[in-house]
Design a protein around this motif. Structure first.
Motif, PDB file in Angstrom:
ATOM      1  N   PHE A   1      -0.101  -1.824   8.114  1.00  8.86           N
ATOM      2  CA  PHE A   1      -0.955  -0.591   6.692  1.00  8.86           C
ATOM      3  C   PHE A   1      -2.292  -1.013   6.185  1.00  8.86           C
ATOM      4  O   PHE A   1      -3.132  -0.236   5.913  1.00  8.86           O
ATOM      5  CB  PHE A   1       0.203  -0.978   5.790  1.00  8.86           C
ATOM      6  CG  PHE A   1       1.204  -0.343   6.534  1.00  8.86           C
ATOM      7  CD1 PHE A   1       1.495   1.203   6.282  1.00  8.86           C
ATOM      8  CD2 PHE A   1       2.452  -0.181   7.039  1.00  8.86           C
ATOM      9  CE1 PHE A   1       2.632   2.238   6.237  1.00  8.86           C
ATOM     10  CE2 PHE A   1       3.156   0.391   7.734  1.00  8.86           C
ATOM     11  CZ  PHE A   1       2.963   1.366   7.221  1.00  8.86           C
ATOM     12  N   LEU A   2      -2.654  -2.344   5.866  1.00 12.36           N
ATOM     13  CA  LEU A   2      -3.183  -2.947   4.999  1.00 12.36           C
ATOM     14  C   LEU A   2      -4.695  -2.742   5.595  1.00 12.36           C
ATOM     15  O   LEU A   2      -5.901  -2.404   5.338  1.00 12.36           O
ATOM     16  CB  LEU A   2      -3.382  -4.282   4.496  1.00 12.36           C
ATOM     17  CG  LEU A   2      -2.159  -4.427   3.190  1.00 12.36           C
ATOM     18  CD1 LEU A   2      -1.656  -5.892   2.559  1.00 12.36           C
ATOM     19  CD2 LEU A   2      -2.416  -3.730   2.325  1.00 12.36           C
ATOM     20  N   ASP A   3      -4.655  -3.393   7.044  1.00 12.01           N
ATOM     21  CA  ASP A   3      -5.728  -2.859   7.910  1.00 12.01           C
ATOM     22  C   ASP A   3      -6.140  -2.221   8.738  1.00 12.01           C
ATOM     23  O   ASP A   3      -7.357  -1.676   8.583  1.00 12.01           O
ATOM     24  CB  ASP A   3      -5.678  -3.850   9.026  1.00 12.01           C
ATOM     25  CG  ASP A   3      -5.405  -5.386   8.424  1.00 12.01           C
ATOM     26  OD1 ASP A   3      -5.980  -5.987   7.661  1.00 12.01           O
ATOM     27  OD2 ASP A   3      -4.668  -6.090   9.225  1.00 12.01           O
ATOM     28  N   GLN A   4      -5.082  -1.308   9.193  1.00 11.55           N
ATOM     29  CA  GLN A   4      -5.321   0.127   9.477  1.00 11.55           C
ATOM     30  C   GLN A   4      -5.049   1.509   8.286  1.00 11.55           C
ATOM     31  O   GLN A   4      -5.851   2.118   9.560  1.00 11.55           O
ATOM     32  CB  GLN A   4      -4.637   0.366  10.386  1.00 11.55           C
ATOM     33  CG  GLN A   4      -4.604  -0.750  11.501  1.00 11.55           C
ATOM     34  CD  GLN A   4      -4.195  -0.769  12.843  1.00 11.55           C
ATOM     35  OE1 GLN A   4      -3.848   0.307  13.656  1.00 11.55           O
ATOM     36  NE2 GLN A   4      -3.331  -2.263  13.451  1.00 11.55           N
ATOM     37  N   LYS A   5      -5.506   0.944   7.443  1.00 11.98           N
ATOM     38  CA  LYS A   5      -5.113   2.538   6.277  1.00 11.98           C
ATOM     39  C   LYS A   5      -5.892   1.758   5.426  1.00 11.98           C
ATOM     40  O   LYS A   5      -5.509   1.826   3.869  1.00 11.98           O
ATOM     41  CB  LYS A   5      -3.647   3.257   6.089  1.00 11.98           C
ATOM     42  CG  LYS A   5      -3.072   3.327   7.240  1.00 11.98           C
ATOM     43  CD  LYS A   5      -3.894   4.444   7.403  1.00 11.98           C
ATOM     44  CE  LYS A   5      -2.678   5.459   8.811  1.00 11.98           C
ATOM     45  NZ  LYS A   5      -3.432   6.498   9.370  1.00 11.98           N
ATOM     46  N   PRO A   6      -6.777   1.612   5.484  1.00 12.64           N
ATOM     47  CA  PRO A   6      -7.987   1.089   4.110  1.00 12.64           C
ATOM     48  C   PRO A   6      -8.360   1.820   2.930  1.00 12.64           C
ATOM     49  O   PRO A   6      -8.409   1.568   2.084  1.00 12.64           O
ATOM     50  CB  PRO A   6      -9.354   1.215   5.154  1.00 12.64           C
ATOM     51  CG  PRO A   6      -9.439   1.781   5.796  1.00 12.64           C
ATOM     52  CD  PRO A   6      -8.329   1.576   6.722  1.00 12.64           C
ATOM     53  N   ASN A   7      -8.126   3.524   3.749  1.00 12.35           N
ATOM     54  CA  ASN A   7      -8.248   3.908   2.066  1.00 12.35           C
ATOM     55  C   ASN A   7      -6.515   4.254   1.554  1.00 12.35           C
ATOM     56  O   ASN A   7      -7.070   5.643   0.695  1.00 12.35           O
ATOM     57  CB  ASN A   7      -8.590   5.614   2.575  1.00 12.35           C
ATOM     58  CG  ASN A   7     -10.215   5.368   3.438  1.00 12.35           C
ATOM     59  OD1 ASN A   7     -11.244   4.945   2.651  1.00 12.35           O
ATOM     60  ND2 ASN A   7     -10.654   5.700   4.475  1.00 12.35           N
ATOM     61  N   TRP A   8      -5.997   3.694   2.287  1.00 11.53           N
ATOM     62  CA  TRP A   8      -4.686   4.151   0.943  1.00 11.53           C
ATOM     63  C   TRP A   8      -4.263   3.615   0.059  1.00 11.53           C
ATOM     64  O   TRP A   8      -5.164   2.216   0.331  1.00 11.53           O
ATOM     65  CB  TRP A   8      -3.162   3.929   2.943  1.00 11.53           C
ATOM     66  CG  TRP A   8      -3.376   5.215   2.930  1.00 11.53           C
ATOM     67  CD1 TRP A   8      -3.737   6.184   3.532  1.00 11.53           C
ATOM     68  CD2 TRP A   8      -2.017   6.001   3.877  1.00 11.53           C
ATOM     69  NE1 TRP A   8      -3.397   7.097   4.043  1.00 11.53           N
ATOM     70  CE2 TRP A   8      -2.495   7.089   4.539  1.00 11.53           C
ATOM     71  CE3 TRP A   8      -0.516   5.199   3.904  1.00 11.53           C
ATOM     72  CZ2 TRP A   8      -1.470   7.591   5.360  1.00 11.53           C
ATOM     73  CZ3 TRP A   8       0.206   5.396   4.844  1.00 11.53           C
ATOM     74  CH2 TRP A   8      -0.063   6.827   5.346  1.00 11.53           C
ATOM     75  N   LYS A   9      -3.802   3.617  -0.950  1.00  8.73           N
ATOM     76  CA  LYS A   9      -3.458   2.674  -1.428  1.00  8.73           C
ATOM     77  C   LYS A   9      -1.527   2.412  -1.692  1.00  8.73           C
ATOM     78  O   LYS A   9      -0.779   2.918  -2.012  1.00  8.73           O
ATOM     79  CB  LYS A   9      -3.481   3.405  -3.509  1.00  8.73           C
ATOM     80  CG  LYS A   9      -5.041   3.151  -3.386  1.00  8.73           C
ATOM     81  CD  LYS A   9      -6.018   2.268  -4.074  1.00  8.73           C
ATOM     82  CE  LYS A   9      -7.166   2.830  -4.308  1.00  8.73           C
ATOM     83  NZ  LYS A   9      -8.302   2.097  -4.694  1.00  8.73           N
ATOM     84  N   LEU A  10      -1.688   0.648  -1.809  1.00  7.44           N
ATOM     85  CA  LEU A  10      -0.807  -0.034  -2.371  1.00  7.44           C
ATOM     86  C   LEU A  10      -0.195   0.177  -3.171  1.00  7.44           C
ATOM     87  O   LEU A  10      -0.917  -0.419  -3.914  1.00  7.44           O
ATOM     88  CB  LEU A  10       0.043  -0.822  -1.095  1.00  7.44           C
ATOM     89  CG  LEU A  10       0.909  -1.742  -1.432  1.00  7.44           C
ATOM     90  CD1 LEU A  10       1.931  -1.121  -0.747  1.00  7.44           C
ATOM     91  CD2 LEU A  10       0.859  -2.793  -0.815  1.00  7.44           C
ATOM     92  N   GLY A  11       1.481   0.905  -3.642  1.00 12.74           N
ATOM     93  CA  GLY A  11       1.867  -0.224  -5.727  1.00 12.74           C
ATOM     94  C   GLY A  11       2.457  -0.807  -5.494  1.00 12.74           C
ATOM     95  O   GLY A  11       3.384  -0.468  -4.190  1.00 12.74           O
ATOM     96  N   VAL A  12       2.555  -2.099  -6.397  1.00 10.29           N
ATOM     97  CA  VAL A  12       3.836  -2.625  -6.101  1.00 10.29           C
ATOM     98  C   VAL A  12       3.903  -3.111  -7.499  1.00 10.29           C
ATOM     99  O   VAL A  12       3.046  -2.906  -8.227  1.00 10.29           O
ATOM    100  CB  VAL A  12       2.931  -4.133  -5.637  1.00 10.29           C
ATOM    101  CG1 VAL A  12       2.581  -3.841  -3.849  1.00 10.29           C
ATOM    102  CG2 VAL A  12       1.477  -4.885  -6.242  1.00 10.29           C
ATOM    103  N   GLY A  13       4.966  -3.751  -7.728  1.00 12.66           N
ATOM    104  CA  GLY A  13       5.328  -3.836  -9.633  1.00 12.66           C
ATOM    105  C   GLY A  13       6.221  -4.989  -9.387  1.00 12.66           C
ATOM    106  O   GLY A  13       7.111  -4.996 -10.444  1.00 12.66           O
ATOM    107  N   ARG A  14       6.929  -6.114  -8.624  1.00 11.69           N
ATOM    108  CA  ARG A  14       7.668  -7.568  -8.501  1.00 11.69           C
ATOM    109  C   ARG A  14       7.753  -7.592  -7.036  1.00 11.69           C
ATOM    110  O   ARG A  14       6.707  -7.844  -6.417  1.00 11.69           O
ATOM    111  CB  ARG A  14       9.174  -7.101  -8.730  1.00 11.69           C
ATOM    112  CG  ARG A  14       9.516  -5.525  -7.777  1.00 11.69           C
ATOM    113  CD  ARG A  14      10.783  -5.280  -7.104  1.00 11.69           C
ATOM    114  NE  ARG A  14      11.431  -4.499  -6.718  1.00 11.69           N
ATOM    115  CZ  ARG A  14      11.817  -4.999  -5.504  1.00 11.69           C
ATOM    116  NH1 ARG A  14      11.447  -5.848  -4.835  1.00 11.69           N
ATOM    117  NH2 ARG A  14      12.604  -3.582  -4.211  1.00 11.69           N
ATOM    118  N   LEU A  15       8.391  -9.084  -7.033  1.00 11.81           N
ATOM    119  CA  LEU A  15       8.080  -9.643  -6.100  1.00 11.81           C
ATOM    120  C   LEU A  15       9.567  -9.024  -4.733  1.00 11.81           C
ATOM    121  O   LEU A  15      10.279  -8.408  -5.237  1.00 11.81           O
ATOM    122  CB  LEU A  15       9.168 -10.648  -5.807  1.00 11.81           C
ATOM    123  CG  LEU A  15       8.268 -11.954  -7.004  1.00 11.81           C
ATOM    124  CD1 LEU A  15       9.167 -13.354  -7.280  1.00 11.81           C
ATOM    125  CD2 LEU A  15       7.127 -12.316  -7.088  1.00 11.81           C
TER     126      LEU A  15
END
Length: 280
Positions: free
Chosen positions: A129-143
């Motif tokens: 996801f991180l490599d092949q969807k570079p224009n997408w934003k990932l939201g994270v908030g915990r472990l």
């Protein structure tokens, strides 16, 4: 006069019982502390069932956070929690009960309409996801646990422009709904809860990842002390009850899709066979 006497006797009886303090944290639908579904969380249900099955204890509650849970365990405070993940790392600070249920592990959560955009990523991994969807934003908030956290750390998530740190799960799902972020990480029951709470038409769905195990056992956790060991022994005794375990599963199923309930069939049977063969 008799009324006051009985009340005093009841108070004395309560004081004479040993105390378990149960710590909880507001993280719907694990614990739900407010709103239309208050008290209906997965662990709200477990906590109530276990407390009812242990009447020889006085049960107190305290609100906290996941970091506070760990801090209390490290200082061996007489505090337990009704649900923790059964991992070797956490076993260093907790005594664990036998697993009382199994849940799907954390995966990617995104809007169903985006499925067509990720077909080429199968089998799914966070790194893809991180490599092949570079224009997408990932939201994270915990472990998110072993495997997924390793990928986040490897990608320097605190300074990575493709990853947004967000303080609450509610805010994460509001940002998915408004398309300010395109995906997040979490459990499938989180998607079900926020779809209901926010009345999301383009439903958020759960995508399992290859970064971690597909399923995770859930246990009661108490500090690694003689006191904690005794409480866990008593918890294990009351968990050895088919009706109680079925009520726990019902509380989990309330927040799962039909497909996820079906996926849990084999893991649940395996859990019963391993830990509760006498109940089969």
């Amino acid at each position: 006069m008799a009324f006051y006497s009985a009340e005093g006797h009841a108070a004395d009886n309560t004081k004479s019982r040993p105390v378990i303090t149960w710590i909880r944290w507001d993280d719907p639908p694990i614990f739900i502390n407010s709103g239309p579904f208050k008290g209906l969380g997965l662990l709200d249900n477990v906590e109530a069932l276990v407390q009812k099955a242990l009447p020889k204890y006085q049960h107190n509650r305290t609100d906290g956070t996941v970091p506070r849970v760990l801090k209390e365990a490290e200082r061996k405070a007489e505090v337990c929690n009704a649900g923790w993940l059964d991992t070797a790392e956490w076993a260093k600070v907790f005594y664990f009960s036998k697993p009382f249920t199994v849940i799907p592990s954390n995966g990617v959560l995104l809007r169903e309409s985006r499925l067509k955009d990720i077909r080429n990523l199968q089998p799914y991994s966070l790194q893809k996801f991180l490599d092949q969807k570079p224009n997408w934003k990932l939201g994270v908030g915990r472990l998110y646990g072993e495997g997924i956290d390793d990928v986040l750390i490897k990608n320097n998530y605190l300074k990575n422009p493709k990853i947004v740190t967000i303080t609450t799960s509610l805010r994460v799902h509001q940002m998915i709904a408004s398309d300010r972020i395109q995906y997040t990480l979490g459990y499938p029951f989180e998607a079900v809860y926020y779809n209901k709470l926010l009345d999301i038409q383009d439903s958020v769905i759960h995508i399992p990842l290859t970064d971690n195990r597909p399923f995770t056992n859930v246990v009661v956790a108490c500090p690694k002390s003689p006191w904690g060991k005794k409480i866990i022994a008593d918890v294990d005794k009351v968990l050895n009850n088919k009706e109680l375990l079925e009520h726990i599963s019902d509380g989990v199923d309330k927040w799962l899709t039909k497909e996820d309930r079906q996926r849990l069939g084999d893991p649940r049977r395996a859990l019963m066979k391993k830990y509760y063969p006498n109940l089969l």
